[in-house]
Design a protein around this motif. Structure first.
Motif, PDB file in Angstrom:
ATOM      1  N   GLU A 155       0.819  -1.215   0.000  1.00 53.57           N
ATOM      2  CA  GLU A 155       0.000   0.000   0.000  1.00 53.57           C
ATOM      3  C   GLU A 155       0.853   1.266   0.000  1.00 53.57           C
ATOM      4  O   GLU A 155       0.496   2.259  -0.633  1.00 53.57           O
ATOM      5  N   ASP A 179       0.633   3.907  -2.976  1.00 57.89           N
ATOM      6  CA  ASP A 179       0.343   5.310  -2.664  1.00 57.89           C
ATOM      7  C   ASP A 179       1.401   6.234  -3.278  1.00 57.89           C
ATOM      8  O   ASP A 179       1.070   7.289  -3.822  1.00 57.89           O
ATOM      9  N   HIS A 219       0.292   8.969  -6.128  1.00 59.67           N
ATOM     10  CA  HIS A 219       0.471  10.389  -5.825  1.00 59.67           C
ATOM     11  C   HIS A 219       1.728  10.980  -6.461  1.00 59.67           C
ATOM     12  O   HIS A 219       2.029  12.142  -6.238  1.00 59.67           O
TER      13      HIS A 219
END
Length: 73
Positions: free
Chosen positions: A58, A62, A66
């Motif tokens: 994760e 992420d 981003h």
């Protein structure tokens, strides 16, 4: 908590997660495996990384989504 594991994770992301990589399951899984292999090669166990960061998968996902690639020191 392992500061060493957390530091390794974020520095590794900065150095190894290109902004152009796709956020697909295979890319993230391959990067996760590479991270753990690189950590092992310098004597850092996966538990040292996961105890503070939680799911490494994760965290990498992420960073890709981003386009942040972690925190540079």
């Amino acid at each position: 908590m392992s500061t060493r594991g957390t530091d390794f994770l974020y520095k590794w992301i900065v150095a190894n997660v290109p902004e152009t990589v796709g956020a697909d399951i295979i890319s993230v899984a391959e990067l996760t495996q590479k991270l753990f292999a690189d950590a092992k090669s310098v004597g850092i166990r996966s538990t040292e990384i996961e105890e503070d960061a939680g799911s490494v998968y994760e965290v990498i996902l992420d960073a890709i989504v981003h386009h942040d690639a972690g925190i540079a020191d």
